[in-house]
Motif scaffolding. Structure first.
Motif, PDB file in Angstrom:
ATOM      1  N   SER A 223       0.849  -1.196   0.000  1.00  0.00           N
ATOM      2  CA  SER A 223       0.000   0.000   0.000  1.00  0.00           C
ATOM      3  C   SER A 223       0.880   1.239   0.000  1.00  0.00           C
ATOM      4  O   SER A 223       2.020   1.204   0.463  1.00  0.00           O
ATOM      5  CB  SER A 223      -0.924   0.021   1.221  1.00  0.00           C
TER       6      SER A 223
ATOM      7  N   GLY B 294      -3.111   1.052  -3.346  1.00  0.00           N
ATOM      8  CA  GLY B 294      -2.870  -0.359  -3.132  1.00  0.00           C
ATOM      9  C   GLY B 294      -1.465  -0.820  -3.484  1.00  0.00           C
ATOM     10  O   GLY B 294      -0.512  -0.049  -3.515  1.00  0.00           O
TER      11      GLY B 294
ATOM     12  N   THR C 233      -5.141  -3.747  -1.595  1.00  0.00           N
ATOM     13  CA  THR C 233      -4.222  -3.402  -0.508  1.00  0.00           C
ATOM     14  C   THR C 233      -3.766  -4.617   0.297  1.00  0.00           C
ATOM     15  O   THR C 233      -3.032  -4.471   1.263  1.00  0.00           O
ATOM     16  CB  THR C 233      -4.892  -2.414   0.459  1.00  0.00           C
TER      17      THR C 233
END
Length: 274
Positions: A157, A164, A185
């Motif tokens: 992330s 993500g 993510t």
């Protein structure tokens, strides 16, 4: 015991364990569909036979040594974590990381870095993999404020608009960075395969998740431009970034730019664990 099925695709017969097939249901970024065989698509290998990696870490055993089953480039676990005896390594997100030997990318013009990981929360810019060097040089002391000057990194992330899983690559710090950002993510607590393909001949960088291409972009520097002095799992070349909390099941490094269907086949087969 897993049920194995024969699947003909990408020009090859592939055995797949039922229940392991879990391609990403939605992807973002440039590129195409999983298993299209074009590699980012920029890959140079076929799917007829998945090549042997040049380095393979299965995190078997106990203690603080991460054995390379193929290339002899064993790593050491720092920060107090240790192998769990069941084919995995869990990092606490505070100070645990793996220090692999320098020079894993030396002499390569293409590379595929592939890992199976489980994320356990944490903030932005954690590092699943970070091969490179910081402004503080080799093995910098935490807290000195170093920043990455050369790196090939995977994070689950970021703080970017698309937050993500991402790949970051540069031969000249942030100003020369090539980044591919995607939406997932990895916050679901499940095992995911992440793979990055650096195709020197095609001058492209590609990012995959669970066998699916998330995106690709052009790269204006060769792989040799990355000084892989600090080759870390769980730690960033940027001192301000947090450590990764999560589990590693396997890491592979191939000296070739694998095509999309080869990465998909590897995801379907899964990591080799006892």
């Amino acid at each position: 015991m897993a049920l194995l099925l024969g699947l003909s695709g990408c020009g090859a017969d592939v055995e797949i364990a039922v229940g392991r097939m879990n391609p990403a249901s939605a992807v973002s970024g440039s590129g195409g569909e999983a298993g299209s065989g074009s590699g980012g698509e920029g890959g140079t290998t076929s799917c007829d036979v998945l090549p042997s990696p040049i380095h393979r870490y299965t995190f078997d055993g106990a203690g603080d040594v991460v054995a390379d089953l193929i290339g002899g480039a064993d790593g050491v676990i720092l920060g107090g974590a240790s192998l769990d005896g069941g084919g995995g390594l869990t990092l606490d997100g505070e100070d645990d990381y793996v220090d692999l030997p320098a020079g894993l990318l030396a002499g390569l013009s293409d590379v595929t870095v592939m890992g199976w990981v489980v994320r356990d929360g944490g903030g932005a810019y954690l590092r699943i993999v970070d091969f490179g060097i910081s402004s503080r040089g080799e093995d910098p002391v935490e807290g000195e404020g170093g920043v990455g000057t050369s790196y090939l990194a995977i994070t689950p992330s970021t703080g970017a608009d698309v937050r993500g899983v991402s790949v970051l690559a540069s031969d000249s710090g942030v100003t020369g960075e090539v980044a591919i950002h995607a939406e997932p993510t990895l916050d679901d607590g499940e095992v995911h395969q992440v793979a990055v393909v650096f195709d020197g001949a095609g001058a492209t960088l590609a990012l995959y998740l669970d066998g699916a291409l998330l995106g690709s972009d052009s790269v204006g520097f060769p792989l040799s431009g990355i000084q892989d002095v600090n080759n870390w799992l769980g730690r960033s070349q940027f001192d301000a970034d947090p450590y990764l909390g999560g589990r590693y099941d396997e890491l592979r490094i191939y000296s070739e730019a694998l095509v999309g269907c080869a990465i998909e086949a590897a995801w379907n087969a899964g990591p080799d664990r006892p």
